[in-house]
Design an enzyme around this catalytic site. Structure first.
Site, PDB file in Angstrom:
ATOM      1  N   GLY A 113       0.829  -1.195   0.000  1.00 28.22           N
ATOM      2  CA  GLY A 113       0.000   0.000   0.000  1.00 28.22           C
ATOM      3  C   GLY A 113       0.864   1.245   0.000  1.00 28.22           C
ATOM      4  O   GLY A 113       2.037   1.218   0.393  1.00 28.22           O
ATOM      5  N   CYS A 114       0.289   2.361  -0.423  1.00 28.20           N
ATOM      6  CA  CYS A 114       1.077   3.596  -0.541  1.00 28.20           C
ATOM      7  C   CYS A 114       1.511   4.127   0.826  1.00 28.20           C
ATOM      8  O   CYS A 114       2.700   4.345   1.060  1.00 28.20           O
ATOM      9  CB  CYS A 114       0.299   4.648  -1.327  1.00 28.20           C
ATOM     10  SG  CYS A 114      -1.365   4.984  -0.727  1.00 28.20           S
ATOM     11  N   HIS A 115       0.559   4.343   1.736  1.00 30.09           N
ATOM     12  CA  HIS A 115       0.929   4.804   3.074  1.00 30.09           C
ATOM     13  C   HIS A 115       1.891   3.816   3.732  1.00 30.09           C
ATOM     14  O   HIS A 115       2.871   4.206   4.374  1.00 30.09           O
ATOM     15  CB  HIS A 115      -0.315   4.940   3.964  1.00 30.09           C
ATOM     16  CG  HIS A 115      -1.276   5.995   3.555  1.00 30.09           C
ATOM     17  ND1 HIS A 115      -0.980   7.342   3.617  1.00 30.09           N
ATOM     18  CD2 HIS A 115      -2.548   5.914   3.091  1.00 30.09           C
ATOM     19  CE1 HIS A 115      -2.033   8.037   3.214  1.00 30.09           C
ATOM     20  NE2 HIS A 115      -2.987   7.196   2.889  1.00 30.09           N
ATOM     21  N   ALA A 116       1.582   2.530   3.575  1.00 29.62           N
ATOM     22  CA  ALA A 116       2.409   1.497   4.192  1.00 29.62           C
ATOM     23  C   ALA A 116       3.847   1.550   3.692  1.00 29.62           C
ATOM     24  O   ALA A 116       4.792   1.392   4.471  1.00 29.62           O
ATOM     25  CB  ALA A 116       1.801   0.123   3.924  1.00 29.62           C
ATOM     26  N   SER A 117       4.017   1.779   2.394  1.00 32.46           N
ATOM     27  CA  SER A 117       5.373   1.843   1.841  1.00 32.46           C
ATOM     28  C   SER A 117       6.191   2.925   2.518  1.00 32.46           C
ATOM     29  O   SER A 117       7.369   2.724   2.858  1.00 32.46           O
ATOM     30  CB  SER A 117       5.310   2.104   0.333  1.00 32.46           C
ATOM     31  OG  SER A 117       4.737   1.020  -0.349  1.00 32.46           O
TER      32      SER A 117
END
Length: 312
Positions: A113-117
């Site tokens: 995921g974007c935030h997770a990255s």
């Protein structure tokens, strides 16, 4: 050698961006299905099974529905949250130590995921290297452009009659139950999920993720040691730049859209004058390394192609 590739969900934001990155690559043959069959489960599965590799750019439920029909030998890259912590799936973040080889050998890869990255690239090295304990009380704020919300949110933000408050930053995930939290915790090796505050703002693309550190909770660890550890961790990675401790743009400001249109990540490390507090910041495009760029990077690894081919 030519590889057959199918994008299931090619009309969505992520699918379109992946298609853009694959356009014109002679080693790839893009498969397609008629528009009227786009929601036909068995037709989709038939096309996936005719491919060497398939991207699933679908809602979680649709990904879970089609996967049982996919033959084991077909390499699948799923961009939803459905399988990011699922047994039998490999997390698609090749810059994490040991992860590139796992991806190379996998047939089922979950694109981060974007935030997770943005969080994982900062927190995982600290825990892995022993600079922060697994039970460190991590906090994360993440600012994203509205394209991260997909077609519906893009339409809302670009509507000339939108509510006036859409022109201001808007925090969401206020119940502290965001869909990226399971992977943020699991992949970073934490005993508990971080306190996470995502924020969407009135710009199209770009992401700025911040992770503050209280150094008194990390006895014996200095800001210099943290900054150097991150620099060493990502040394030689083509898509990562880690700036020296305290290095920031000349105006002292970091714009969330600075990496828009690229597939790269920049990491900044700052500290208070007395060294008691630290701020780790990752900048990238939520549609690039936060989504489509990461998916194409993993595809290149799975197919034995140059890892950054087709990336910006």
């Amino acid at each position: 050698m030519s590889y057959k590739v199918f994008i299931d969900g090619s009309s969505g934001t992520t699918g379109l961006r992946i298609a853009d990155r694959l356009d014109g690559r002679p080693e790839l043959e893009l498969l397609s299905i008629p528009e009227e069959s786009r929601k036909d489960l068995h037709k989709r599965a038939e096309t996936i099974n005719a491919a060497d590799l398939a991207f699933l750019c679908l809602p979680d439920a649709a990904s879970k529905e089609v996967i049982p029909l996919v033959e084991p030998h077909v390499r699948v890259l799923d961009t939803s949250t459905a399988f990011r912590t699922a047994p039998g799936w490999v997390y698609g973040f090749p810059e994490l130590h040991g992860q590139r080889e796992k991806i190379r050998q996998a047939n089922r890869v979950a694109v981060p995921g974007c935030h997770a990255s943005g969080f994982i690239c900062l927190a995982r090295p600290l825990v892995e290297l022993g600079l922060a304990p697994a039970d460190y009380p991590f906090t994360c704020h993440s600012l994203t452009g509205y394209s991260g919300g997909g077609k519906k949110m893009i339409a809302e933000y670009q509507d000339p009659d939108r509510p006036v408050l859409y022109s201001t930053p808007r925090a969401y995930g206020l119940t502290l139950h965001h869909k990226h939290l399971p992977e943020m915790q699991a992949v970073s090796g934490l005993t508990a999920a971080p306190v996470f505050c995502p924020i969407v703002d009135d710009y199209y693309a770009g992401m700025e993720v911040t992770v503050p550190l209280r150094m008194e909770l990390l006895p014996g660890v200095t800001p210099q040691a943290v900054a150097q550890a991150l620099a060493d961790y990502y040394a030689g990675e083509a898509l990562f730049t880690v700036h020296p401790l305290g290095e920031t743009p000349a105006d002292g400001m970091l714009a969330a859209g600075a990496m828009q249109g690229t597939d790269r990540v920049q990491i900044y490390c700052t500290a208070s004058p007395d060294g008691s507090q630290m701020l780790l910041i990752s900048l990238f495009d939520n549609l690039g390394k936060g989504s489509s760029g990461a998916a194409v990077q993993c595809m290149n690894i799975l197919l034995g192609l140059p890892e950054t081919a087709g990336l910006e």
